[in-house]
Design a protein around this motif. Structure first.
Motif, mmCIF file in Angstrom:
data_model
loop_
_atom_site.group_PDB
_atom_site.id
_atom_site.type_symbol
_atom_site.label_atom_id
_atom_site.label_comp_id
_atom_site.label_asym_id
_atom_site.label_seq_id
_atom_site.Cartn_x
_atom_site.Cartn_y
_atom_site.Cartn_z
ATOM 1 N N LEU A 23 0.826 -1.206 0.000
ATOM 2 C CA LEU A 23 0.000 0.000 0.000
ATOM 3 C C LEU A 23 0.856 1.250 0.000
ATOM 4 C CD1 LEU A 23 -2.979 -0.798 2.391
ATOM 5 C CD2 LEU A 23 -3.110 -0.087 0.003
ATOM 6 N N THR A 24 1.900 1.247 0.822
ATOM 7 C CA THR A 24 2.754 2.437 0.847
ATOM 8 C C THR A 24 3.513 2.574 -0.465
ATOM 9 O OG1 THR A 24 4.170 1.088 2.225
ATOM 10 C CG2 THR A 24 3.041 2.905 3.295
ATOM 11 N N ASP A 25 3.840 1.439 -1.071
ATOM 12 C CA ASP A 25 4.494 1.486 -2.383
ATOM 13 C C ASP A 25 3.523 2.008 -3.439
ATOM 14 O OD1 ASP A 25 6.776 0.534 -1.363
ATOM 15 O OD2 ASP A 25 6.653 -1.471 -2.261
ATOM 16 N N LEU A 26 2.296 1.559 -3.307
ATOM 17 C CA LEU A 26 1.276 1.905 -4.284
ATOM 18 C C LEU A 26 1.068 3.415 -4.328
ATOM 19 C CD1 LEU A 26 -0.795 0.453 -6.152
ATOM 20 C CD2 LEU A 26 -2.471 0.804 -4.353
ATOM 21 N N GLU A 27 1.235 4.041 -3.186
ATOM 22 C CA GLU A 27 1.060 5.471 -3.111
ATOM 23 C C GLU A 27 2.067 6.175 -4.014
ATOM 24 O OE1 GLU A 27 1.175 6.923 0.869
ATOM 25 O OE2 GLU A 27 -0.586 8.099 0.356
ATOM 26 N N GLU A 28 3.253 5.583 -4.112
ATOM 27 C CA GLU A 28 4.270 6.183 -4.962
ATOM 28 C C GLU A 28 4.067 5.799 -6.416
ATOM 29 O OE1 GLU A 28 8.198 5.223 -3.510
ATOM 30 O OE2 GLU A 28 7.474 5.611 -1.466
ATOM 31 N N ARG A 29 3.587 4.609 -6.607
ATOM 32 C CA ARG A 29 3.412 4.119 -7.978
ATOM 33 C C ARG A 29 1.968 3.678 -8.156
ATOM 34 N NH1 ARG A 29 6.986 -0.628 -8.004
ATOM 35 N NH2 ARG A 29 6.931 -0.429 -5.756
ATOM 36 N N PRO A 30 1.044 4.642 -8.280
ATOM 37 C CA PRO A 30 -0.374 4.290 -8.262
ATOM 38 C C PRO A 30 -0.791 3.396 -9.420
ATOM 39 C CG PRO A 30 -0.069 6.619 -8.752
ATOM 40 C CD PRO A 30 1.266 6.080 -8.421
ATOM 41 N N ASP A 31 -0.031 3.367 -10.495
ATOM 42 C CA ASP A 31 -0.496 2.536 -11.617
ATOM 43 C C ASP A 31 0.230 1.203 -11.708
ATOM 44 O OD1 ASP A 31 1.196 4.612 -11.890
ATOM 45 O OD2 ASP A 31 0.275 5.442 -13.691
ATOM 46 N N ASP A 32 0.824 0.785 -10.644
ATOM 47 C CA ASP A 32 1.494 -0.519 -10.657
ATOM 48 C C ASP A 32 0.464 -1.615 -10.414
ATOM 49 O OD1 ASP A 32 2.960 -2.804 -10.176
ATOM 50 O OD2 ASP A 32 4.644 -1.671 -9.338
ATOM 51 N N ALA A 33 0.106 -2.264 -11.484
ATOM 52 C CA ALA A 33 -0.955 -3.265 -11.390
ATOM 53 C C ALA A 33 -0.519 -4.467 -10.565
ATOM 54 C CB ALA A 33 -1.365 -3.704 -12.793
ATOM 55 N N ALA A 34 0.775 -4.772 -10.598
ATOM 56 C CA ALA A 34 1.260 -5.932 -9.861
ATOM 57 C C ALA A 34 1.041 -5.736 -8.372
ATOM 58 C CB ALA A 34 2.739 -6.147 -10.148
ATOM 59 N N LEU A 35 1.266 -4.516 -7.929
ATOM 60 C CA LEU A 35 1.077 -4.207 -6.511
ATOM 61 C C LEU A 35 -0.390 -4.373 -6.138
ATOM 62 C CD1 LEU A 35 3.229 -1.019 -5.872
ATOM 63 C CD2 LEU A 35 3.467 -3.242 -4.790
ATOM 64 N N LEU A 36 -1.247 -3.831 -6.997
ATOM 65 C CA LEU A 36 -2.686 -3.925 -6.747
ATOM 66 C C LEU A 36 -3.111 -5.380 -6.675
ATOM 67 C CD1 LEU A 36 -4.454 -1.172 -8.831
ATOM 68 C CD2 LEU A 36 -4.765 -1.698 -6.428
ATOM 69 N N ALA A 37 -2.562 -6.147 -7.588
ATOM 70 C CA ALA A 37 -2.925 -7.560 -7.636
ATOM 71 C C ALA A 37 -2.514 -8.249 -6.348
ATOM 72 C CB ALA A 37 -2.246 -8.233 -8.830
ATOM 73 N N ASP A 38 -1.371 -7.860 -5.841
ATOM 74 C CA ASP A 38 -0.861 -8.482 -4.625
ATOM 75 C C ASP A 38 -1.748 -8.135 -3.430
ATOM 76 O OD1 ASP A 38 0.886 -10.172 -3.504
ATOM 77 O OD2 ASP A 38 2.477 -8.696 -3.159
ATOM 78 N N ILE A 39 -2.132 -6.867 -3.358
ATOM 79 C CA ILE A 39 -3.001 -6.428 -2.264
ATOM 80 C C ILE A 39 -4.337 -7.160 -2.347
ATOM 81 C CG2 ILE A 39 -4.215 -4.452 -1.274
ATOM 82 C CD1 ILE A 39 -1.963 -2.706 -2.521
ATOM 83 N N PHE A 40 -4.851 -7.208 -3.553
ATOM 84 C CA PHE A 40 -6.124 -7.878 -3.779
ATOM 85 C C PHE A 40 -6.045 -9.328 -3.300
ATOM 86 C CE2 PHE A 40 -9.191 -10.245 -6.305
ATOM 87 C CZ PHE A 40 -10.333 -9.469 -6.157
ATOM 88 N N ARG A 41 -4.932 -9.961 -3.632
ATOM 89 C CA ARG A 41 -4.754 -11.370 -3.290
ATOM 90 C C ARG A 41 -4.771 -11.554 -1.765
ATOM 91 N NH1 ARG A 41 -0.982 -12.568 -7.133
ATOM 92 N NH2 ARG A 41 0.635 -11.828 -5.761
ATOM 93 N N SER A 42 -4.098 -10.645 -1.052
ATOM 94 C CA SER A 42 -4.048 -10.759 0.406
ATOM 95 C C SER A 42 -5.449 -10.714 0.998
ATOM 96 C CB SER A 42 -3.239 -9.615 1.004
ATOM 97 O OG SER A 42 -1.960 -9.611 0.484
ATOM 98 N N VAL A 43 -6.207 -9.708 0.566
ATOM 99 C CA VAL A 43 -7.552 -9.538 1.119
ATOM 100 C C VAL A 43 -8.449 -10.691 0.699
ATOM 101 C CG1 VAL A 43 -9.551 -8.011 1.205
ATOM 102 C CG2 VAL A 43 -7.262 -7.048 1.137
ATOM 103 N N HIS A 44 -8.287 -11.092 -0.549
ATOM 104 C CA HIS A 44 -9.113 -12.173 -1.069
ATOM 105 C C HIS A 44 -8.866 -13.470 -0.296
ATOM 106 C CE1 HIS A 44 -11.452 -14.359 -4.006
ATOM 107 N NE2 HIS A 44 -10.498 -15.284 -4.027
ATOM 108 N N THR A 45 -7.617 -13.745 -0.010
ATOM 109 C CA THR A 45 -7.287 -14.971 0.716
ATOM 110 C C THR A 45 -7.944 -14.955 2.094
ATOM 111 O OG1 THR A 45 -5.147 -14.817 -0.341
ATOM 112 C CG2 THR A 45 -5.361 -16.474 1.376
ATOM 113 N N ILE A 46 -7.866 -13.798 2.739
ATOM 114 C CA ILE A 46 -8.475 -13.701 4.064
ATOM 115 C C ILE A 46 -9.983 -13.939 3.957
ATOM 116 C CG2 ILE A 46 -9.028 -12.093 5.946
ATOM 117 C CD1 ILE A 46 -6.294 -10.869 5.545
ATOM 118 N N LYS A 47 -10.580 -13.300 2.974
ATOM 119 C CA LYS A 47 -12.025 -13.435 2.827
ATOM 120 C C LYS A 47 -12.401 -14.894 2.590
ATOM 121 C CE LYS A 47 -15.153 -13.032 -0.470
ATOM 122 N NZ LYS A 47 -15.744 -12.557 -1.736
#
Lengths: 762, 162
Positions: A23-47
């Motif tokens: 998330l903190t990385d994403l703030e610097e690189r808002p269009d990094d899809a890989a980062l978004l995908a990773d965050i999504f994966r974390s939340v998705h796994t928990i869900k």
């Protein structure tokens, strides 16, 4: 708690840690899809897992987060500061529920409605826009280039990984709000950092090749390896005679060493485990303190023992907070001072020998040394005279004194100081050191020196009462050897208190054998070699007298049983390479037990004053022996000591002279050394070349014995050649009067009876 | 005065056979017993490292599996003169952790019926009563039982301080 839940908790926490980083990385690189995908994966796994385990509250929260992340991932929504904040809140929410589950196995009955509503609102772009406008004033401009309407191409994760991130930065359109708050383009080094980070983008393959191991199991393995090492040592000793066994045991030796290293390595973790927590802390603090801060981290791969890593987490966080709070100035102040409004905070880790250095540096206001000095004098921590003499760098270290931390005035004016003593204490507890370096207007660097492992410390093995003891090197400042002959004179006594003169200063001595066997007869004479280990334990300086020294060794510290802790002199025990056990001495406990008090600044100042007053009465002398008699030559007048054959000695009349660098050097032979060797050109004599006014004179002696400090005694009778006598090594010793010798040169023909000036009166 | 060893033995009786395994240790001419269930290991020929200024019951430190154990000297506890030369050490486990017990030598392991156990007689001297759990009636002698819990250095240290 069942195995499945525990497993889920560990996994989720790891996922959330990763999400925080991303998330903190994403703030610097808002269009990094890989980062978004990773965050999504974390939340998705928990869900996914929570649904399976039946944690409804967690599932609902994760679900709403997933919806928002889904929109971001599909490009329907662009990353913005409020979204990041919202996601960080989601992270905190998930974490707190996980904590509750860990504690009571239940989710607890808090409500997440507000959080969920917030997340839902963020999903609608207009809402997000409004919120963004509202928060824009206080968010830093670095975040302002996250334009919600700006179309972000929904790149597939894989493509993003290979894309050159630097290019992304450059092609990004300039933010429309630029005039109100200038957005600085990422500086080259930051871009480089991005590049490397993107290259090291989340790889799931790493997870498959690793295994989670309980730390207690590792500790046990460590112990067993230690045991194996000792057994190996014994095997090596026992089999040294048999050539066949030697080969086998050598192999055992190698394997054991490798094994030991591997187990040690298993306990090591990269400092990134601690560093990774920092971006979030910096972000939150920067927002609440209205600072603009760029965080740079280096050397994250540096490894450190796990227990040490845990131990430095708090001091490091404290240091980072301090840097932001008191170091880096608000943007307007920075601009006024002609600096980049965005401050830089650098975290650097590197290995240096058996230590890991961690640096926290900022380019903020720095610490005004004058203020520190003034405050220290005001608080009586240091005397004004002393403060004037101390180099700035040393003065800066004063901020680690406990007295400083609570002084609000210092904090306000000098810019730092809150709880620095806590940082120091925590780091010193694990055997580390803290240093600070600061330049007004340029910034401050805090350097933590941490030993690689906690369990192993360098120590000097000393012997006393027929036993080995380990003395931690950290407290040891120097060693002095005292031979049995010297013991009677070098160790001085005031009643029952033994003292040693270390460079003119009296140092209290503690005899280890007497301390350890109080029942033994108090016999002051020492008929064997002794060594004085000069120790400095928390400001208590004293000499510990031991019978012998063995090699320094890296020792593995083992705790002592509670029953033995009461003795208070030992901090632990260790197994030496020989297989013997040794108790580890605790220098500060010994000092306390022996009643050595702390040298306060005041006392030190007083003694230094006394020292200055003493200088006139005290001088250093070269102790020489001529034909069995001792004499003293003022050391300040000695130019050099020459050994030469008798053939170089020439005579002018009856006066011996030598040709010394083209100068005629009269040699004083009152001791009769030259006379004794006369006629033997091969014989070697020692001539002490001295200065007397503008002239040089030589004194022929049999030996040069020592250099010692003497006090002049005016009461002693004077003869032609003695200016006086001096108290040297507790003996009244005659001082050679150089003026008297030189006078003789003018009158070489004058025959003089030599009177026993240079005589030692025992 | 019931004690843990006896209690443990009695519990065992009910569940399984009424037999108890006892390791015999020699101290001078006397024979003492230690329930084998409390012994982790027997280390022979050890030379404990003395600890200056330690309480008198501490026989020294011994190295055991990478750890440093405090060894309790049974001789000191029973006010017997110290013995030179190597001694055997029983590594015992108590609630406070592991510790060593220094004895002259370790003898054979005996199997005795638990029913033969008798607690301390009331006439036993106070200091000994603190260390001894009771005795098993052997055919021709008494096996005086030691209680590992009571020999724990932590406990002895507290007792000495008091």
């Amino acid at each position: 708690m069942d195995e499945l839940t525990r497993e889920f908790l560990i996994e989720s926490q790891e996922g959330l840690d990763r999400m925080e980083r991303c998330l903190t990385d994403l703030e610097e690189r808002p269009d990094d899809a890989a980062l978004l995908a990773d965050i999504f994966r974390s939340v998705h796994t928990i869900k996914g897992t929570t649904g399976f385990l039946g944690f409804k509250r967690l599932e609902e929260l994760a679900h709403s987060g997933e919806n928002l992340l889904g929109m971001l991932r599909e490009g329907k929504l662009a990353v913005s500061a409020p979204i990041i904040t919202g996601l960080l809140h989601l992270l905190d929410g998930l974490r707190s529920i996980l904590k509750t589950i860990e504690a009571d196995d239940k989710e607890g009955d808090g409500s997440d409605a507000a959080l969920i509503e917030n997340l839902d609102q963020l999903q609608s772009p207009t809402k997000a826009e409004e919120m963004k406008q509202a928060t824009h004033a206080r968010t830093s401009s670095a975040k302002s280039h996250f334009e919600p309407r700006q179309a972000v191409p929904a790149e597939p994760p894989v493509a993003a990984v290979f894309q050159e991130p630097a290019a992304v930065v450059e092609t990004r359109p300039a933010p429309p709000e630029a005039p109100t708050s200038p957005a600085s383009p990422a500086p080259p080094e930051a871009r480089e950092a991005e590049t490397t980070r993107a290259k090291a983008a989340p790889g799931t393959s790493a997870a498959e090749s690793t295994l989670r191991v309980d730390v207690t199991l590792l500790n046990r393995m460590m112990n067993l390896v230690g045991e194996l090492v000792l057994t190996r040592n014994q095997v090596l000793q026992a089999t040294s005679a048999d050539p066949k066994m030697t080969l086998l045991s050598r192999r055992l030796d190698m394997v054991t060493a490798d094994l030991r290293e591997s187990v040690m390595k298993a306990r090591m973790q990269p400092v990134s485990n601690v560093f990774s927590k920092m971006p979030r802390i910096v972000r939150d603090l920067a927002q609440s303190l209205h600072r603009r801060v760029r965080l740079q981290m280096e050397g994250q791969e540096t490894e450190l023992d796990k227990s040490l890593l845990e131990a430095i987490k708090d001091p490091l966080t404290h240091a980072v907070r301090n840097s932001l709070d008191h170091g880096i100035e608000p943007p307007d102040v920075r601009e006024a001072a002609g600096k980049d409004p965005e401050g830089t905070l650098r975290l650097r880790a590197m290995q240096e020998g058996s230590h890991v250095i961690i640096e926290v540096s900022d380019d903020g206001g720095g610490i005004a040394v004058d203020k520190v000095r003034a405050k220290a004098i005001e608080r009586g921590l240091i005397t004004a005279d002393r403060a004037a003499l101390q180099p700035e760098r040393e003065l800066l270290q004063l901020i680690f004194l406990p007295g400083f931390s609570t002084a609000a005035a210092v904090t306000n004016v000098s810019g730092r100081g809150v709880g620095m003593d806590v940082v120091k204490t925590n780091v010193e507890r694990i055997g580390g050191k803290v240093e600070i370096d600061s330049r007004v207007g340029k910034g401050t660097t805090l350097r933590l020196r941490i030993p690689l492992t906690l369990a192993i410390i360098p120590a000097l093995i000393v012997r006393s009462v027929h036993q080995s003891f380990a003395l931690p090197q950290g407290a040891l400042s120097e060693l002095v050897h005292v031979s049995p002959e010297q013991a009677a004179t070098t160790i001085e006594w005031i009643e029952d208190a033994p003292l040693y003169r270390l460079r003119g200063k009296l140092l209290p001595l503690v005899f280890l054998d007497r301390l350890l066997t109080p029942a033994a007869s108090g016999d002051n004479a020492r008929d064997r070699d002794s060594f004085i280990a000069i120790l400095d334990a928390d400001g208590r300086r004293f000499g510990l007298v031991v019978d012998g020294l063995a090699d320094p060794e890296e020792i593995v510290v083992k705790p002592l049983s509670v029953a033995l802790k009461g003795i208070g002199l030992y901090s632990g025990a260790t197994v030496l390479g020989s297989g013997d056990l040794a108790l580890i001495l605790d220098p500060s406990a010994i000092a306390m037990k022996a009643g050595v008090t702390m040298t306060t600044e005041e006392e030190a100042a007083r003694s230094s004053e006394a020292e200055t007053a003493d200088v006139e009465n005290r001088a250093e002398f070269l102790l020489v022996e001529a034909a069995g008699r001792k004499a003293a030559v003022p050391l300040g007048d000695v130019l050099r000591i020459e050994q030469m054959p008798m053939s170089r000695i020439e005579y002018v009349g009856v006066r011996p002279v030598i040709n010394f660098d083209g100068q005629l050097l009269p040699v004083d032979d009152t001791g009769g050394v030259l006379a004794a060797s006369e006629g033997n050109p091969e014989a070697q004599v020692v001539v002490v070349v001295c200065r007397e006014g503008n002239r040089h004179v030589g004194i022929a002696v049999s030996h040069v014995l020592d250099v010692a400090t003497g006090a002049e005694l005016y009461e002693a009778g004077t003869t032609l050649r003695t200016q006086g006598v001096t108290l040297l090594k507790e003996c009244v010793t005659g001082v050679v009067n150089l003026g008297g010798i030189a006078d003789l040169v003018a009158d070489v023909t004058a025959s003089n009876e030599w009177s026993p000036t240079a005589e030692a009166i025992q | 005065m019931s004690n843990q060893v006896a209690a443990a033995t009695r519990r065992k009786d009910k569940s399984a056979s009424a037999l108890v395994e006892i390791c015999s240790v020699r101290l001078g001419n006397a024979l003492y017993g230690m329930p084998i269930s409390h012994i982790l290991e027997i280390v022979g020929g050890a030379r404990p490292q003395p600890v200056p200024l330690a309480p008198s019951f501490v026989g020294g430190l011994v190295h055991y599996r990478g750890d440093v154990l405090t060894a309790v000297s049974l001789r000191q506890l029973l006010r017997m003169p110290p013995l030179d030369g190597p001694q055997d050490i029983l590594v015992l486990e108590s609630s406070g952790g592991c510790f060593g017990l220094l004895v002259d030598s370790v003898g054979e392991v005996l199997t005795v019926p638990a029913a033969d156990f008798e607690p301390n007689p009331s006439t036993l001297d106070e200091t000994r009563r603190d260390l001894i759990a009771g005795a098993y009636k052997l055919q021709n002698a008494l096996m005086v039982m030691l209680d590992p819990e009571r020999l724990d250095p932590v406990r002895l240290g507290v007792a000495e301080a008091a």
